[in-house]
Design an enzyme around this catalytic site. Structure first.
Site, mmCIF file in Angstrom:
data_model
loop_
_atom_site.group_PDB
_atom_site.id
_atom_site.type_symbol
_atom_site.label_atom_id
_atom_site.label_comp_id
_atom_site.label_asym_id
_atom_site.label_seq_id
_atom_site.Cartn_x
_atom_site.Cartn_y
_atom_site.Cartn_z
ATOM 1 N N LYS A 140 -16.588 -31.537 11.924
ATOM 2 C CA LYS A 140 -17.462 -32.499 12.599
ATOM 3 C C LYS A 140 -17.629 -31.997 14.031
ATOM 4 O O LYS A 140 -16.783 -32.244 14.899
ATOM 5 C CB LYS A 140 -16.835 -33.900 12.601
ATOM 6 C CG LYS A 140 -16.448 -34.422 11.186
ATOM 7 C CD LYS A 140 -14.962 -34.379 11.015
ATOM 8 C CE LYS A 140 -14.402 -35.066 9.820
ATOM 9 N NZ LYS A 140 -15.048 -35.135 8.574
ATOM 10 N N HIS B 276 -8.713 -43.087 10.300
ATOM 11 C CA HIS B 276 -9.207 -41.751 9.934
ATOM 12 C C HIS B 276 -8.884 -40.712 11.008
ATOM 13 O O HIS B 276 -9.327 -39.572 10.933
ATOM 14 C CB HIS B 276 -10.727 -41.856 9.734
ATOM 15 C CG HIS B 276 -11.362 -40.672 9.098
ATOM 16 N ND1 HIS B 276 -12.308 -39.902 9.739
ATOM 17 C CD2 HIS B 276 -11.203 -40.112 7.875
ATOM 18 C CE1 HIS B 276 -12.713 -38.933 8.942
ATOM 19 N NE2 HIS B 276 -12.063 -39.029 7.800
ATOM 20 N N HIS C 297 -16.215 -29.320 6.298
ATOM 21 C CA HIS C 297 -15.662 -30.614 6.708
ATOM 22 C C HIS C 297 -15.661 -30.768 8.228
ATOM 23 O O HIS C 297 -15.291 -31.820 8.743
ATOM 24 C CB HIS C 297 -14.235 -30.735 6.151
ATOM 25 C CG HIS C 297 -13.634 -32.089 6.242
ATOM 26 N ND1 HIS C 297 -12.515 -32.357 7.023
ATOM 27 C CD2 HIS C 297 -13.970 -33.264 5.658
ATOM 28 C CE1 HIS C 297 -12.200 -33.631 6.904
ATOM 29 N NE2 HIS C 297 -13.057 -34.212 6.086
ATOM 30 N N ASP D 212 5.155 -33.343 23.796
ATOM 31 C CA ASP D 212 5.757 -33.288 25.138
ATOM 32 C C ASP D 212 4.804 -33.698 26.253
ATOM 33 O O ASP D 212 4.946 -33.214 27.393
ATOM 34 C CB ASP D 212 6.305 -31.872 25.421
ATOM 35 C CG ASP D 212 7.564 -31.573 24.628
ATOM 36 O OD1 ASP D 212 8.116 -32.499 24.005
ATOM 37 O OD2 ASP D 212 7.990 -30.405 24.634
ATOM 38 N N ASP E 49 -27.046 -27.806 24.454
ATOM 39 C CA ASP E 49 -27.543 -27.129 25.657
ATOM 40 C C ASP E 49 -26.574 -26.105 26.230
ATOM 41 O O ASP E 49 -26.610 -25.814 27.432
ATOM 42 C CB ASP E 49 -27.900 -28.156 26.733
ATOM 43 C CG ASP E 49 -29.154 -28.942 26.395
ATOM 44 O OD1 ASP E 49 -29.839 -28.583 25.412
ATOM 45 O OD2 ASP E 49 -29.451 -29.924 27.110
ATOM 46 N N LYS F 119 -7.004 -37.945 13.538
ATOM 47 C CA LYS F 119 -6.104 -36.796 13.419
ATOM 48 C C LYS F 119 -5.659 -36.456 14.842
ATOM 49 O O LYS F 119 -6.434 -35.918 15.636
ATOM 50 C CB LYS F 119 -6.818 -35.593 12.792
ATOM 51 C CG LYS F 119 -7.446 -35.891 11.403
ATOM 52 C CD LYS F 119 -8.920 -36.094 11.508
ATOM 53 C CE LYS F 119 -9.639 -36.094 10.171
ATOM 54 N NZ LYS F 119 -9.307 -37.173 9.262
#
Length: 473
Positions: free
Chosen positions: A393, A215, A391, A222, A398, A217
């Site tokens: 996450k 899952h 979507h 470079d 603090d 991404k």
């Protein structure tokens, strides 16, 4: 008599496996036992197919060997010049290090992308400027406008001699790998591979779960730039589930030593899924490190420590002293996480959760709402985003700590999927992300205890019944 003996044998064998399987929560064992005792044959078959966190013995060996056998980022020449990190949040970074071994490292900078389309444009620009290599890993890559933009940039880079390596999840990106864009990238000279190849579903089910997916991404360019966040390589309109669109994501572009950690993670996935040896990239000398904040890659998955991601979330929740703001599309917590969030609000921390109002997974939506009452009575503020599927996450804490990446707050991200996140200690970046989180509230409906209390018996039965199914997965 024979039927009864077979019946007892099936139940006994299935029950023994359920009780003896390591790393299972008691509620999970109980749910599976109830299913097997109620529907012995169907329950035993279901447990065989989806009851065990198993990607296959050979895959486990290959993936672990790739991750553990690569040179560690801190072994690169010049790493000694990386700035030391402050110890105010040392315990949080210690949790991250215990999970995947990456050190907290200073000298980083980041930029929050304006939106999904701007993120893709920035990534394309970086790919077009690449001089040595482009590494891309996505769970979902669609052949839509944004997906095609990135694929065409990969082709341009490959044709001018840049080493391009593209890895996608075999299930999440199944339409791409069957289409012309996949073949076009390969024809241009890019190396393309599929992660966790399914093959024959019936045969694969005998050796490991099909629904354990990569899952992550990740983009690394470079050895200098990396991207991390919730965004897949796709348009916000997300055509496969367009009725929930737009998909609202968060993506950050990082520079600094943390790039080497994402490079290590990509390399382990690449080599663990049959790609060639690219370990030399991790041995290259570090560029001069500029002043910057502390960051750390946190990688989790079925071949890492069990329940590592909820441990990271819970550590952050318990560490909060003033404020905690979380956005997640999928909230199906374990008991410890639910208790941590209630405890956070109960001790006076300003605690905010934002979920989608309309979820693409009806079961998750119902299960999530079964937890609302206890959260609200503890003082947690719950909002539902109404302008699409939120979507993103994200977690800010603090005014100093940020967690961003691919992991949801559900059991799939906890135990089943390979995830990548970056933990950051920086007031400025945290303020920037918190401001983005606050913008979501302008398009949200706040959920109040009175509303949840007025839900009818049918709705409450539906929510609570689907919440019971969660431990089965």
């Amino acid at each position: 008599m024979v039927f009864m003996a077979v019946h007892i044998l099936v139940v006994a064998v299935a029950a023994a496996h359920i009780l003896l399987r390591p790393h299972r929560q008691p509620e999970s064992r109980a749910a599976w036992l109830v299913l097997v005792l109620t529907l012995p044959y169907l329950g035993a078959l279901a447990y065989l197919l989806v009851g065990q966190t198993n990607v296959g013995r050979k895959r486990v060996e290959r993936l672990r060997a790739a991750f553990l056998g690569l040179p560690r980022p801190q072994d690169a020449p010049g790493w000694h010049a990386v700035p030391r990190t402050p110890d105010r949040h040392e315990a949080l970074f210690a949790v991250g290090r215990s999970i995947s071994g990456y050190l907290p490292v200073g000298g980083n900078s980041a930029r929050l992308m304006e939106d999904s389309n701007a993120a893709i444009d920035a990534m394309v620009k970086d790919i077009d400027a690449a001089g040595d290599h482009v590494h891309l890993l996505f769970y979902i890559w669609l052949a839509d406008r944004n997906g095609t933009k990135v694929a065409e940039a990969v082709q341009r880079a490959a044709r001018r001699g840049v080493a391009c390596r593209v890895l996608v999840d075999d299930l999440g990106s199944r339409d791409l790998v069957r289409g012309p864009l996949w073949r076009d990238m390969a024809a241009a000279g890019a190396e393309v591979r599929r992660a966790l190849v399914i093959g024959n579903p019936l045969l694969r089910a005998l050796t490991g779960r099909i629904d354990l997916r990569n899952h992550r991404k990740i983009a690394v360019i470079d050895n200098r730039i990396t991207y991390c966040g919730s965004q897949n390589c796709a348009d916000p309109e997300f055509l496969p589930k367009r009725k929930f669109a737009p998909w609202v994501d968060v993506l950050m572009r990082f520079e600094g030593p943390v790039v080497r950690q994402n490079q290590h993670l990509f390399a382990s996935d690449w080599m663990g899924n049959g790609g060639g040896d690219i370990s030399d990239l991790l041995r290259r000398p570090m560029e001069a490190v500029k002043p910057g904040f502390t960051a750390q890659v946190i990688a989790t998955g079925p071949t890492f420590r069990n329940s590592a991601m909820p441990e990271m979330f819970e550590s952050l929740i318990y560490a909060a002293k003033r404020s905690l703001f979380i956005t997640t599309p999928y909230y199906v917590p374990d008991a410890a996480m639910q208790a941590a969030l209630c405890a956070c609000a109960n001790r006076g921390v300003d605690t905010t959760l934002v979920f989608p109002a309309r979820n693409d997974d009806f079961a998750v939506a119902a299960a999530s709402r079964s937890y609302y009452s206890d959260l609200l009575h503890a003082g947690v503020k719950i909002f539902e985003y109404e302008a699409g599927l939120l979507h993103a996450k994200t977690l800010t804490m603090d005014g100093e700590i940020t967690l961003i990446g691919s992991a949801n707050m559900d059991r799939r991200s906890f135990d089943l999927n390979y995830e990548n996140n970056i933990l950051v200690e920086d007031a400025d970046l945290t303020a920037t992300l918190r401001a983005r989180q606050e913008t979501y509230l302008t398009q949200c409906l706040r959920i109040l205890p009175e509303e949840v209390g007025s839900w009818g018996i049918g709705r409450r039965l539906w929510n609570n019944a689907l919440a019971i199914v969660g431990p089965l997965l």
